[in-house]
Design an enzyme around this catalytic site. Structure first.
Site, PDB file in Angstrom:
ATOM      1  CE1 TYR A  48      41.675  44.828  36.244  1.00  0.00           C
ATOM      2  CE2 TYR A  48      39.943  46.085  37.300  1.00  0.00           C
ATOM      3  CZ  TYR A  48      40.566  45.654  36.154  1.00  0.00           C
ATOM      4  OH  TYR A  48      40.090  46.058  34.928  1.00  0.00           O
ATOM      5  CG  HIS A 106      39.466  40.662  32.694  1.00  0.00           C
ATOM      6  ND1 HIS A 106      39.948  40.901  33.963  1.00  0.00           N
ATOM      7  CD2 HIS A 106      39.764  41.790  32.000  1.00  0.00           C
ATOM      8  CE1 HIS A 106      40.492  42.102  34.027  1.00  0.00           C
ATOM      9  NE2 HIS A 106      40.408  42.659  32.838  1.00  0.00           N
TER      10      HIS A 106
END
Length: 281
Positions: A48, A106
């Site tokens: 992010y 992730h």
């Protein structure tokens, strides 16, 4: 605020604030707003690129470090033992903290076994209070959880009223792994914000469709991280624990489940190819 006890005894808030797609320049302001509303868990990730903003907001909040539960994730470009090990230290530096409360892998691609060994090492060293995975479908999850020393505490997967992960949760329950939802409002897809069932149930409680959709997940024991950049929406998403859905209402919402992703299927070869193109993120 209700908490969920993970399989290693760590307690984590069931409701947190997610910063996916929050611009790095906006992250500090958004997290500061969320903390002022009352959120005590923030979910970020290396991919992010806003860990710095999250860390700065927590640091400046006036809250003690142990009052805020921080979640982050290792991206696939940092998979493999050595790279993951170094990236954990990078995340700690970005977040301005000595430890991360929950660190996840992730995606279920590339050398996730090597990366998970790095999580286990950091966990034993006290750098991580709990470890887990994200987007691991039942086949990926069972394979990993059956062959590691520290069983994942959490699996963060797409979960909302239209994709409730009922089958996947059964396998997670076998390992006492908690399900954590990304996209708990499906980003408004499939007409969620105007769904007649959710609207009717909301009217009965004097609540919004959004609050009903989130409350449904929490009553099923799902950890949620709704995202908004607007403080008033953060507050709305936070106010879901002072009403309860009836068994009949829960059953009606359960029937909304399509058992299919509204975003992408991690078992689809084209999805895998897409993530291989994102290895440099």
């Amino acid at each position: 605020m209700e908490t969920i006890t993970l399989n290693n005894g760590v307690k984590m808030p069931q409701l947190g604030y997610g910063v996916y797609q929050v611009e790095p320049a906006e992250a500090e302001r958004c997290v500061s707003d969320a903390l002022s509303v009352g959120y005590r868990m923030v979910d970020t990730a290396q991919a992010y690129r806003n860990e710095e903003g999250v860390g700065a907001a927590v640091k400046k909040s006036g809250l003690k470090r142990d009052e805020v539960f921080i979640v982050s994730k290792v991206w696939i470009s940092n998979y493999g033992y050595e790279r993951a090990r170094a990236s954990i230290d990078d995340s700690l530096k970005c977040l301005q903290t000595d430890y991360i409360d929950l660190m996840l892998l992730h995606q279920p691609f590339c050398d996730y076994y090597g990366a998970y060994r790095a999580l286990e090492e950091a966990y034993h060293a006290g750098k991580l209070r709990a470890i887990g995975v994200s987007n691991f479908q039942p086949n990926h999850f069972i394979d990993l959880a059956s062959n590691v020393e520290v069983v994942p505490a959490v699996n963060q997967v797409e979960t909302h009223v239209f994709y409730q992960q009922i089958r996947a949760k059964k396998y997670m329950d076998e390992f006492d792994t908690k399900i954590m939802s990304w996209g708990p409002l499906a980003e408004g897809r499939n007409g969620l914000f105007t769904n007649p069932t959710l609207a009717e149930i909301g009217q009965a409680h004097g609540r919004s469709v959004v609050q009903v959709a989130l409350r449904y997940l929490t009553q099923r024991g799902v950890i949620i991280i709704p995202k908004s950049v607007r403080r008033e929406r953060m507050a709305e998403n936070f106010q879901i624990y002072d009403f309860k859905l009836t068994p009949d209402e829960m059953a009606r919402i359960e029937r909304l489940d399509t058992a299919h992703s509204l975003f992408f299927d991690h078992n689809d070869p084209e999805t895998v190819k897409m993530f291989m193109g994102w290895r440099s993120l």
